[in-house]
Write a protein that holds these residues in place. Structure first.
Motif, PDB file in Angstrom:
ATOM      1  N   ARG A  33      -7.307  53.788  40.045  1.00 11.25           N
ATOM      2  CA  ARG A  33      -6.485  54.340  40.204  1.00 11.25           C
ATOM      3  C   ARG A  33      -4.736  55.026  39.880  1.00 11.25           C
ATOM      4  N   PRO A  34      -4.480  55.404  39.863  1.00 16.94           N
ATOM      5  CA  PRO A  34      -2.858  55.194  38.725  1.00 16.94           C
ATOM      6  C   PRO A  34      -1.642  54.055  39.451  1.00 16.94           C
ATOM      7  N   VAL A  42      -2.114  56.945  46.996  1.00 16.19           N
ATOM      8  CA  VAL A  42      -2.287  58.137  46.343  1.00 16.19           C
ATOM      9  C   VAL A  42      -3.811  58.260  48.107  1.00 16.19           C
ATOM     10  N   PRO A  43      -4.193  60.079  47.499  1.00 17.24           N
ATOM     11  CA  PRO A  43      -6.050  59.255  48.538  1.00 17.24           C
ATOM     12  C   PRO A  43      -6.625  58.952  47.335  1.00 17.24           C
ATOM     13  N   ALA A  44      -7.872  59.240  48.879  1.00 26.89           N
ATOM     14  CA  ALA A  44      -8.763  57.442  47.443  1.00 26.89           C
ATOM     15  C   ALA A  44     -10.715  58.829  48.049  1.00 26.89           C
ATOM     16  N   ILE A  45     -11.512  59.115  46.664  1.00 26.78           N
ATOM     17  CA  ILE A  45     -12.251  59.289  46.587  1.00 26.78           C
ATOM     18  C   ILE A  45     -13.321  58.410  47.042  1.00 26.78           C
ATOM     19  N   LEU A  46     -14.547  58.521  47.949  1.00 29.22           N
ATOM     20  CA  LEU A  46     -14.891  57.082  47.930  1.00 29.22           C
ATOM     21  C   LEU A  46     -16.601  58.200  47.174  1.00 29.22           C
ATOM     22  N   GLU A  47     -17.361  57.344  46.581  1.00 33.18           N
ATOM     23  CA  GLU A  47     -19.090  58.031  45.734  1.00 33.18           C
ATOM     24  C   GLU A  47     -20.216  56.906  46.835  1.00 33.18           C
TER      25      GLU A  47
END
Length: 52
Positions: A33-34, A42-47
């Motif tokens: 993350r930043p 901030v928005p998150a992306i989950l894999e």
């Protein structure tokens, strides 16, 4: 596929983070993350990869 090596923000990596789930299960995660996201969310992306 395109790879990005130069990111617009300084990043912070957190390894071996546990995430508790309502049924008592604990998920393991690695988070990138930043560095400024502590003060500026901030928005998150989950894999999700179930068999690793």
């Amino acid at each position: 596929m395109r790879y990005v090596n130069d990111l617009p923000y300084e990043t912070k990596e957190e390894e071996n983070v546990t995430i508790p789930v309502a049924d008592g299960t604990r998920l393991a995660a690695r988070i990138w993350r930043p560095a400024s996201s502590d003060q500026d969310p901030v928005p998150a992306i989950l894999e999700y990869i179930p068999y690793r």
